[in-house]
Design a protein around this motif. Structure first.
Motif, mmCIF file in Angstrom:
data_model
loop_
_atom_site.group_PDB
_atom_site.id
_atom_site.type_symbol
_atom_site.label_atom_id
_atom_site.label_comp_id
_atom_site.label_asym_id
_atom_site.label_seq_id
_atom_site.Cartn_x
_atom_site.Cartn_y
_atom_site.Cartn_z
ATOM 1 N N GLU A 1 49.880 -32.343 -35.497
ATOM 2 C CA GLU A 1 50.263 -33.292 -34.451
ATOM 3 C C GLU A 1 51.405 -32.716 -33.611
ATOM 4 O OE1 GLU A 1 48.260 -35.765 -34.010
ATOM 5 O OE2 GLU A 1 47.241 -35.376 -35.902
ATOM 6 N N THR A 2 52.331 -31.995 -34.258
ATOM 7 C CA THR A 2 53.415 -31.341 -33.515
ATOM 8 C C THR A 2 52.836 -30.354 -32.512
ATOM 9 O OG1 THR A 2 54.922 -31.546 -35.399
ATOM 10 C CG2 THR A 2 55.495 -29.906 -33.731
ATOM 11 N N TYR A 3 51.872 -29.561 -32.955
ATOM 12 C CA TYR A 3 51.261 -28.566 -32.069
ATOM 13 C C TYR A 3 50.551 -29.244 -30.899
ATOM 14 C CZ TYR A 3 48.468 -24.706 -30.357
ATOM 15 O OH TYR A 3 47.908 -23.758 -29.546
ATOM 16 N N CYS B 1 53.492 -30.643 -28.645
ATOM 17 C CA CYS B 1 54.431 -29.667 -28.079
ATOM 18 C C CYS B 1 54.286 -28.322 -28.796
ATOM 19 C CB CYS B 1 55.866 -30.185 -28.195
ATOM 20 S SG CYS B 1 57.076 -29.049 -27.472
ATOM 21 N N PRO B 2 53.457 -27.427 -28.267
ATOM 22 C CA PRO B 2 53.273 -26.112 -28.912
ATOM 23 C C PRO B 2 54.587 -25.349 -29.093
ATOM 24 C CG PRO B 2 51.572 -26.467 -27.269
ATOM 25 C CD PRO B 2 52.554 -27.602 -27.120
ATOM 26 N N TYR B 3 55.544 -25.523 -28.177
ATOM 27 C CA TYR B 3 56.810 -24.804 -28.322
ATOM 28 C C TYR B 3 57.588 -25.304 -29.536
ATOM 29 C CZ TYR B 3 61.319 -22.688 -27.317
ATOM 30 O OH TYR B 3 62.478 -21.967 -27.417
ATOM 31 N N LYS B 4 57.580 -26.628 -29.764
ATOM 32 C CA LYS B 4 58.247 -27.169 -30.942
ATOM 33 C C LYS B 4 57.576 -26.645 -32.208
ATOM 34 C CE LYS B 4 59.713 -31.426 -33.172
ATOM 35 N NZ LYS B 4 59.634 -32.867 -33.284
ATOM 36 N N PHE B 5 56.238 -26.573 -32.199
ATOM 37 C CA PHE B 5 55.499 -25.997 -33.317
ATOM 38 C C PHE B 5 55.952 -24.551 -33.551
ATOM 39 C CE2 PHE B 5 52.035 -23.412 -34.944
ATOM 40 C CZ PHE B 5 51.567 -24.138 -36.026
#
Length: 195
Positions: free
Chosen positions: A12-14, A17-21
């Motif tokens: 779900e993080t990806y 927000c891929p950068y947060k992942f």
């Protein structure tokens, strides 16, 4: 390099927000835990205790929760309004939890069980932790306790928690999963997925 195993929530993080992942999963830089998550984690420990100990009654949970609550660092909360809101939400969740508990089998099949499973070649394994699994008439029923707001609409239909948990539990136990219930304890509501 992606780790061999990732938590389900990282998917779900990806998606959001891929950068947060990238920062959390690839670089290993965890963001500080927010008060909503911390209170939820602590409440899940109490719910788990109550599921496995019939003598752990409502008043005892309130007492234990208050001990935890009054040991929180006051700077964890953004202001007094947030702190009061979270405290009242927690009390409401505890009250509603004890309304649900008597409707469940007296002894769970398992609680807080972490399962790792594969979803395909060249992909990391997925790690899930089921709050409660019950064995009823030869089939499994899953429960997830929610201490936040009810998930609705597009987010509910696209969230991968339910299918991944069902897949992982079925894969481990080689048994059918008949039902998955999300108990939103603050609002005393459910989202039920039945086979």
């Amino acid at each position: 390099i992606i780790p061999e195993v990732i938590r389900r929530s990282y998917i779900e993080t990806y998606k959001s927000c891929p950068y947060k992942f990238y920062m959390e999963v690839i670089k290993g830089i965890e963001t500080p835990i927010n008060p909503y998550a911390q209170v939820g984690i602590d409440m899940h420990k109490l719910f788990d205790k109550a599921c496995n100990d019939k003598n752990f009654k409502y008043k005892q949970m309130l007492d234990e929760f208050n001990k935890v609550w009054y040991n929180y660092n006051p700077t964890m909360f953004s202001d007094e309004q947030q702190k009061l809101m979270l405290y009242n939400r927690s009390l409401n969740c505890i009250k509603n939890f004890y309304e649900v508990l008597p409707t469940l089998p007296p002894q769970p099949h398992s609680t807080e069980e972490t399962i790792e499973f594969s979803i395909g070649n060249d992909l990391p394994k997925i790690q899930t932790t089921s709050d409660r699994i019950d064995l009823i008439d030869g089939e499994l029923e899953l429960i997830d306790w929610k201490t936040g707001k009810v998930m609705v609409g597009q987010r509910l239909s696209s969230d991968l928690q339910v299918p991944l948990y069902i897949y992982g539990v079925r894969d481990k136990y080689k048994m059918p999963v008949r039902k998955f219930t999300l108990y939103y304890l603050e609002d005393n509501k459910t989202r039920i997925f039945e086979r």
